[in-house]
Scaffold this motif. Structure first.
Motif, PDB file in Angstrom:
ATOM      1  N   ASP A 188      -1.106 -36.552   8.467  1.00 45.59           N
ATOM      2  CA  ASP A 188      -0.987 -36.963   9.867  1.00 45.59           C
ATOM      3  C   ASP A 188      -0.820 -35.705  10.719  1.00 45.59           C
ATOM      4  N   GLU A 238      -0.424 -35.354  13.879  1.00 43.87           N
ATOM      5  CA  GLU A 238       0.606 -35.448  14.917  1.00 43.87           C
ATOM      6  C   GLU A 238       2.001 -35.239  14.325  1.00 43.87           C
ATOM      7  N   LYS A 239       2.256 -35.852  13.196  1.00 44.46           N
ATOM      8  CA  LYS A 239       3.565 -35.715  12.548  1.00 44.46           C
ATOM      9  C   LYS A 239       3.667 -34.425  11.736  1.00 44.46           C
ATOM     10  N   THR A 292       1.464 -39.140   5.382  1.00 40.51           N
ATOM     11  CA  THR A 292       1.796 -40.494   5.805  1.00 40.51           C
ATOM     12  C   THR A 292       1.142 -41.501   4.879  1.00 40.51           C
TER      13      THR A 292
END
Length: 812
Positions: free
Chosen positions: A780, A782-783, A787
């Motif tokens: 991920d 963004e993270k 994920t």
């Protein structure tokens, strides 16, 4: 518990040794002392640590036939066996070879991906799939380190092509970088705990890999817990301060590197903290302790594995890696009593390994002609050349007996060495006894040549400097090959051979030959090396005549076997491929033979995919890769049915290059954008809706299998299969995952796990195969973390990517 105690002792010895070293000694240790080794430091009981190429055999510190090496099949062949346990056995053999040659660290395995079929070192890497690559690499590393020898997993990271490899900036988004290119390294670090890693020449996202703090210090060492040493690819280190900050421990080759005195000066100038130097030295000393090169530290391995028979294992890996991609009407195995017409120059002069740093000198090579001659009755086999893949001069080999005589500037002989062929490749201190680079002024390759054919033989040179070429008392050439203004300085290493003249010779009549090479002292080589070649090409007969001879032999035989091949000018380190076509008239040969014999079997002697435009016109096609020194014996085993071809494709084979979804290897303005994202290999073929010649995982055996039952949980699958044929066999059960409804962009399916099973005729076997959590995860962006993607997945138990046999659905 005992190993934990030993590890504690090793760490204590390392810390004590580190505390005794002054700054100059520490920085000298990190620079290397020559081409292949680090300096000994007797004051702390440290022996000189010796490193050596390569992936399929251990060269040792001298690249010479005087100290031959077992040559295993190419990494593509090893991966085609889909068997980490076999890879582990290969590693144990290589550790045995390393110990014999006084080598502590093997510069292998190569776990870069087959991003494009044009990659020049495609044959030296395992697969287009990161999971398969990681599994085979894990087995290999475990095997080498079982034998007390270190590994350096390479090339970290994204060294997936050769074009501008020293400078290219590979631009890769975080998700494909994590899910594809870093994935095999992560798997090997977590599962095999390698003692070393090699950082690559290239940049990734604007930072040279030897200086890449984020990927080395934060990801490799931080997230994954790697505690081994980090060595640069040879000549990759360019900045003293940036390299040490980027986590590079050793800059090779030595002693003239960005470390050593330059690093000590940087510390004294306040540009580098001495603690950073201590960290690097600690990593090197830990390696030395593990391999038994640091006094007082117990080595990791105190009892070596049982001795391995190199010839037998090379033969087994070859046949286990052979991939039978086509077999119509039971063409193979050959029925007893059948006559065979063998053709193809590569059947007589097999190519058993790829070019570049993976090369070694085996003490023997079993060609297809040798193997079939030994396996078949005396009157069952005929051989014709048919077509020769080589259209240019190659290092003098068959029929030549050569030595290299070294002289200083006064003409005095200062040393001699044997040559297995006309190729002189002395790197660093890899020189004949008594010879130094400073004293060496000329090398004369002298010896004899006994031709196999009568006619005009072409002779020539490859390399830079002055040459004087004599054959049978006749001066063929005298002149100088200069470096052009726009020529790559590695031309001397990988450049094209140049024909210098022709001499009429008679088959069987031995003549004396000589090539005097005077070094160009003005040429600043990229590293201390002497590299040039005495090259030769046998008389060129009319190609149509050669094909006609093969056709007549095939017409009279029950089965025709045609061996086609690439050459060292097609697949090698140093350059990428321009196309996937077989060189020379080999395609014409296959078509002509197939037109007169319906039982035509084609053996493809290539380390990576080639176009097979006649594939639907022949009865059988067997991919033999670069099959190592026992390749011909393994081929006879498989063709005669004594053994089963065990391979499954580790990479997709296209019909034509134009069909391949990802092919770009040439940077634009210094950058190569991996714009395809996570879609390489079969993932890209699925996305494009294209149909290859042969899909990932494909491969036929000599028996048949029925898939009986499949059960699946998020942790494991259980598969029961039955051998429905009439002979024992081995099946590679492949497990693919396919999301039934995706909320994120992902491939249509991907390899999640696999296992090999064996069964007798009529026997059923059940195997449980673990499913790694990572198979259900994505990176991920963004993270900035992994994920888990929940939802429904179709689980497919398959014979290949496109031959699913059973399916089940599970919720994650």
């Amino acid at each position: 518990m005992a190993e934990n105690t030993a590890e504690t002792v090793r760490n204590a010895v390392v810390e004590a040794a580190l505390g005794k070293l002054d700054l100059d000694a520490k920085t000298r240790l990190l620079a290397g002392q020559d081409m292949w080794s680090l300096p000994a430091l007797p004051e702390i009981g440290l022996k000189s640590l010796v490193m050596s190429d390569g992936p399929i055999g251990v060269r040792g510190v001298r690249w010479t036939a005087d100290d031959p090496s077992v040559a295993l099949p190419s990494p593509t062949a090893l991966a085609a066996a889909w068997d980490p346990a076999l890879a582990r056995r290969a590693g144990r053999l290589l550790a045995q070879e390393a110990r014999r040659k006084g080598v502590h660290v093997l510069l292998a395995p190569t776990v870069n991906l087959h991003r494009t079929p044009l990659g020049g070192r495609h044959f030296e890497a395992y697969s287009e799939d990161p999971y398969l690559t990681g599994a085979i690499g894990t087995g290999y590393v475990r095997g080498v380190q079982d034998g007390g020898v270190g590994t350096t997993v390479k090339h970290f990271v994204a060294n997936d092509a050769e074009t501008d490899r020293f400078t290219v900036d590979n631009r890769i988004a975080p998700r494909p970088l994590r899910e594809l290119y870093l994935a095999p390294f992560e798997a090997i670090v977590r599962n095999a705990r390698p003692w070393g890693i090699m950082t690559a020449y290239n940049q990734v996202n604007g930072v040279t890999m030897t200086e890449h703090h984020e990927l080395v210090n934060e990801v490799l060492r931080g997230e994954w817990g790697f505690d081994g040493y980090n060595v640069s690819d040879w000549m990759a280190a360019r900045s003293t301060t940036a390299d040490i900050a980027g986590g590079l421990d050793v800059a090779m080759p030595g002693p003239d590197t960005v470390y050593g005195p330059a690093l000590a000066a940087a510390v004294r100038a306040g540009e580098v903290e001495e603690s950073a130097v201590d960290t690097a030295v600690r990593n090197v000393l830990r390696l030395a302790a593990r391999v038994g090169a640091l006094e007082g530290a117990p080595p990791v391995v105190t009892e070596h594995p049982a001795a391995v028979d190199g010839d037998a294992l090379a033969r087994e890996i070859a046949r286990r890696g052979f991939v039978l991609v086509r077999n119509e009407n039971g063409a193979l195995p050959l029925a007893a009593g059948r006559t065979v017409a063998l053709s193809g120059a590569a059947a007589r002069d097999a190519r058993v390994l790829g070019g570049g740093s993976a090369q070694v000198f085996p003490d023997h090579v079993v060609s297809p002609l040798d193997g079939l001659t030994a396996a078949l009755p005396d009157d069952a086999l005929t051989f014709t050349i048919g077509a020769d893949p080589s259209e240019e001069l190659a290092p003098a080999d068959q029929g030549f007996t050569l030595r290299a005589r070294c002289r200083d500037a006064s003409g005095t002989v200062i040393g001699e060495g044997s040559l297995p062929n006309g190729q002189v490749q002395w790197i660093g201190d890899d020189l004949p006894a008594g010879v130094t680079h400073e004293a060496l002024a000329s090398i004369e390759v002298v010896g004899t040549f006994t031709p196999r054919e009568s006619g005009e033989h072409a002779f020539g040179t490859r390399g830079l400097g002055a040459f004087a070429l004599t054959v049978a008392g006749e001066t063929v050439y005298e002149g100088t090959q200069a470096l052009g203004p726009e020529t790559d300085p590695f031309e001397a290493f990988f450049g094209s051979p140049v024909e210098r003249g022709k001499v009429a010779l008679t088959a069987g009549e031995t003549v004396e030959v000589s090539l005097l090479h005077t070094l160009d002292k003005e040429f600043a080589a990229p590293l201390p090396a002497v590299m040039f070649s005495f090259v030769h090409l046998a008389p060129r007969r009319d190609p149509d005549e050669l094909i006609a001879e093969a056709v007549e032999a095939a017409r009279a035989a029950d089965t025709a076997v045609v061996v086609v091949a690439t050459t060292e000018r097609v697949e090698s380190e140093g350059f990428d491929r321009k196309d996937l076509a077989l060189p020379g008239r080999q395609d014409d040969l296959v078509r002509a033979v197939a037109a007169v014999n319906p039982n035509t079997v084609v053996v493809v002697n290539a380390g990576s995919p080639v176009e097979l435009p006649w594939r639907e016109d022949v009865a059988a096609i067997l991919l033999s890769w670069f099959p190592g020194q026992e390749g011909g014996a393994a081929l006879a085993d498989v063709l005669t049915g004594a053994e089963e071809p065990g391979g499954r494709l580790p990479t997709t084979w296209p019909v034509t290059l134009a069909d391949a979804p990802v092919t770009e290897v040439t940077p634009t303005d210094g950058e190569l954008h991996y714009g395809e994202g996570v879609f390489i290999g079969y993932r890209a073929w699925d996305k494009a809706g294209a149909v290859p010649a042969y899909p990932f995982g494909h491969g036929l055996g000599y028996t048949t299998w029925s898939y009986e039952a499949l059960t699946a949980t998020p942790d494991a699958v259980t598969v029961r299969i039955t051998n429905t044929g009439d002979r024992p066999g081995r099946e590679t059960v492949q497990i693919y995952l396919a999301p039934t409804a995706d909320t994120v962009e992902r491939p249509a399916r991907w390899l999640a796990a696999f296992a090999s099973v064996e069964a007798a005729p009529g026997e059923s076997v059940e195997t449980e195969i673990a499913l790694p959590r990572r198979a259900f995860e994505i990176w991920d962006e963004e993270k900035n973390d992994w994920t888990l993607v929940t939802g429904a997945y179709e689980v497919v138990a398959a014979h290949s990517l496109t031959d699913g046999r059973l399916t089940a659905t599970l919720e994650v």
